[in-house]
Design a protein around this motif. Structure first.
Motif, PDB file in Angstrom:
ATOM      1  N   UNK A 174      -8.356  -6.439   3.819  1.00 36.40           N
ATOM      2  CA  UNK A 174      -8.832  -5.110   3.442  1.00 36.40           C
ATOM      3  C   UNK A 174      -9.696  -4.523   4.543  1.00 36.40           C
ATOM      4  N   UNK A 175     -10.584  -3.622   4.173  1.00 36.34           N
ATOM      5  CA  UNK A 175     -11.452  -2.961   5.144  1.00 36.34           C
ATOM      6  C   UNK A 175     -12.562  -3.858   5.630  1.00 36.34           C
ATOM      7  N   UNK A 176     -13.080  -4.714   4.771  1.00 34.92           N
ATOM      8  CA  UNK A 176     -14.230  -5.550   5.134  1.00 34.92           C
ATOM      9  C   UNK A 176     -13.785  -6.926   5.598  1.00 34.92           C
ATOM     10  N   UNK A 197       0.837  -1.206   0.000  1.00 34.96           N
ATOM     11  CA  UNK A 197       0.000   0.000   0.000  1.00 34.96           C
ATOM     12  C   UNK A 197       0.872   1.257   0.000  1.00 34.96           C
ATOM     13  N   UNK A 198       1.929   1.257   0.780  1.00 34.52           N
ATOM     14  CA  UNK A 198       2.841   2.406   0.808  1.00 34.52           C
ATOM     15  C   UNK A 198       3.481   2.631  -0.561  1.00 34.52           C
ATOM     16  N   UNK A 199       3.873   1.553  -1.214  1.00 40.83           N
ATOM     17  CA  UNK A 199       4.475   1.669  -2.546  1.00 40.83           C
ATOM     18  C   UNK A 199       3.470   2.227  -3.546  1.00 40.83           C
ATOM     19  N   UNK A 218      -9.095  -2.725  -8.829  1.00 44.40           N
ATOM     20  CA  UNK A 218      -8.046  -3.071  -7.871  1.00 44.40           C
ATOM     21  C   UNK A 218      -8.455  -2.719  -6.446  1.00 44.40           C
ATOM     22  N   UNK A 219      -8.988  -1.520  -6.266  1.00 45.83           N
ATOM     23  CA  UNK A 219      -9.403  -1.086  -4.921  1.00 45.83           C
ATOM     24  C   UNK A 219     -10.579  -1.929  -4.426  1.00 45.83           C
ATOM     25  N   UNK A 220     -11.556  -2.174  -5.302  1.00 49.54           N
ATOM     26  CA  UNK A 220     -12.726  -2.964  -4.896  1.00 49.54           C
ATOM     27  C   UNK A 220     -12.316  -4.359  -4.429  1.00 49.54           C
ATOM     28  N   UNK A 221     -11.437  -4.992  -5.181  1.00 44.14           N
ATOM     29  CA  UNK A 221     -11.011  -6.337  -4.787  1.00 44.14           C
ATOM     30  C   UNK A 221     -10.061  -6.302  -3.602  1.00 44.14           C
ATOM     31  N   UNK A 222      -9.118  -5.381  -3.600  1.00 45.51           N
ATOM     32  CA  UNK A 222      -8.094  -5.346  -2.557  1.00 45.51           C
ATOM     33  C   UNK A 222      -8.603  -4.936  -1.193  1.00 45.51           C
ATOM     34  N   UNK A 223      -9.501  -3.965  -1.168  1.00 49.16           N
ATOM     35  CA  UNK A 223      -9.943  -3.458   0.128  1.00 49.16           C
ATOM     36  C   UNK A 223     -11.305  -3.979   0.578  1.00 49.16           C
ATOM     37  N   UNK A 224     -12.147  -4.405  -0.359  1.00 47.02           N
ATOM     38  CA  UNK A 224     -13.506  -4.782   0.023  1.00 47.02           C
ATOM     39  C   UNK A 224     -13.849  -6.249  -0.190  1.00 47.02           C
ATOM     40  N   UNK A 225     -13.055  -6.991  -0.945  1.00 47.18           N
ATOM     41  CA  UNK A 225     -13.366  -8.394  -1.189  1.00 47.18           C
ATOM     42  C   UNK A 225     -12.353  -9.341  -0.546  1.00 47.18           C
TER      43      UNK A 225
END
Length: 121
Positions: free
Chosen positions: A119-121, A7-9, A108-115
């Motif tokens: 991630x967030x979920x 994420x930092x990269x 990318x964001x939908x899969x990485x953070x929400x699926x």
């Protein structure tokens, strides 16, 4: 640990991407080229850390396909960033690059953070 590095990269990549765009728009091609080379080194960190994250799903995980799709979408983001920078540098319309960048980034964001786990979920 790999997630934080990844994420930092990506955050660093987007900062460098926008700095390069601004430098191209200002006509500072030498500075833009230097920043773009640093951005390309950052891509290596992204690809390595992303590969290590995807490797965790190759154990029969039901999320393996989604992880692979996320990885391919991440590579698409990098390609769209490069296309946008190239078109901007040449003074051509970069609309296609921007559209692809937005679509690939959203996937990318939908899969990485929400699926995917982590991630967030």
């Amino acid at each position: 640990m790999n997630t934080h590095l990844h994420v930092t990269a990506w955050v660093l990549a987007f900062i460098l991407f926008f700095v390069t765009l601004v430098l191209h728009k200002q006509g500072k091609d030498k500075a833009a080229k230097i920043v773009q080379m640093i951005l390309r080194l950052d891509y290596l960190i992204i690809l390595i850390s992303g590969g290590l994250l995807i490797k965790n799903y190759f154990n029969g995980s039901p999320m393996m396909v989604e992880a692979i799709i996320k990885g391919l979408a991440g590579i698409w983001v990098i390609a769209a960033m490069e296309m946008t920078l190239g078109k901007t540098k040449d003074g051509d319309s970069a609309t296609a690059g921007w559209i692809q960048l937005v679509i690939a980034f959203a996937i990318t964001i939908a899969l990485g953070f929400f699926r995917l786990p982590g991630g967030f979920m």
